[in-house]
Enzyme design. Structure first.
Site, mmCIF file in Angstrom:
data_model
loop_
_atom_site.group_PDB
_atom_site.id
_atom_site.type_symbol
_atom_site.label_atom_id
_atom_site.label_comp_id
_atom_site.label_asym_id
_atom_site.label_seq_id
_atom_site.Cartn_x
_atom_site.Cartn_y
_atom_site.Cartn_z
ATOM 1 N NE ARG A 171 -4.246 -1.580 0.339
ATOM 2 C CZ ARG A 171 -5.305 -1.458 1.140
ATOM 3 N NH1 ARG A 171 -5.386 -0.438 1.976
ATOM 4 N NH2 ARG A 171 -6.276 -2.350 1.104
ATOM 5 C CG ASP B 282 -13.593 7.374 4.311
ATOM 6 O OD1 ASP B 282 -14.230 6.308 4.256
ATOM 7 O OD2 ASP B 282 -12.350 7.424 4.288
#
Length: 281
Positions: free
Chosen positions: A34, A141
């Protein structure tokens, strides 16, 4: 491609502190995968070099990039389908009857990633509510990148192919080159806000429906308790809470009770037991 234990520990502590996400040993490969794009974008030769520099010279912006990269953003339109079916067939008919005087509903997508869930909820409201009814959808979020994408409301062909029927696509989206953008008629009812569910939540009006799906699975029990406790304050007494299929309030927060909702289940605030009345299990 091997992340050192010290680098993994640094990243684990960072995301635990900033997002309450628990990275168990064995996730080193995931973390490195990632962070490779982040390291390259910032001109580092490797993830190790990027993390070493960040540890020597702490940088809030780069720390946020790590949190953004490691926040799971797996999403699709009408994900898992059954909660949306339950919303149409069970929840909305009940709420329409209960809110007959207000003729307006508020819904919170409390981990909306790049916006697909929030816009899926808006489409559901648009099609299921009686004429003359209004609605507001709030998407939140922890990732600044995801909030930016959700606010833009623009998706690739590959993204719209993930669960969005062709007829719905044509009705609620405008073609912009090779991408699709949410039409203004839908977009005007949806707003997005950066929010950390594990931090004190901002003051907001209560919601009729809250989707808190596939979030709790990343937290430890203490954090789950805290999140559910805070969310309960923002759910109307007769409101509905939807969790992911692998999540539950049972054994974590007794303020909720699980109720049937079509072919799935949801949660409602447990009615207070009058004084002097024996509590049933």
């Amino acid at each position: 491609m091997t992340l050192s234990q010290s680098d993994f520990a640094f990243v684990s502590q960072l995301v635990k502190r900033e997002a309450a996400i628990v990275l168990a040993p064995g996730k080193e490969y995931l973390v490195e995968a990632r962070l490779i794009p982040v390291a390259r974008q910032l001109g580092a030769g490797s993830v190790g070099e990027f993390l070493a520099g960040l540890q020597r010279r702490p940088n809030v912006a780069d720390q946020q990039r790590i949190v953004d990269a490691l926040t799971t953003n797996e999403t699709s339109w009408f994900r898992d389908r059954e909660p949306f079916t339950a919303l149409t067939e069970v929840v909305l008919p009940e709420l329409v009857q209960a809110r007959a005087s207000a003729r307006k509903l508020r819904v919170w997508s409390a981990a909306s990633s790049s916006g697909q869930e929030a816009y899926s909820l808006a489409i559901t409201m648009q099609e299921a509510l009686p004429s003359g009814w209004g609605y507001e959808i709030l998407g939140s979020d922890i990732s600044t990148e995801m909030i930016g994408r959700a606010e833009k409301g623009e998706y690739s062909q590959v993204e719209v192919n993930r669960g969005l029927p062709a007829t719905t696509l044509v009705q609620y989206f405008d073609r912009i080159g090779t991408h699709w953008r949410v039409a203004p008629t839908l977009r005007r009812n949806v707003s997005f806000r950066l929010m950390n569910l594990t931090a004190p939540l901002p003051t907001m009006p209560q919601f009729d429906v809250i989707f808190l799906r596939n979030v709790l699975i990343y937290f430890d029990v203490a954090t789950k308790k805290s999140v559910l406790h805070n969310v309960a304050k923002l759910l109307r007494p007769d409101g509905w809470l939807f969790l992911g299929a692998a999540e539950t309030t049972i054994g974590i927060d007794d303020n909720y009770e699980r109720v049937a909702a079509g072919r799935t289940s949801a949660y409602k605030i447990r009615a207070a037991v009058p004084a002097g009345t024996a509590k049933r299990g």
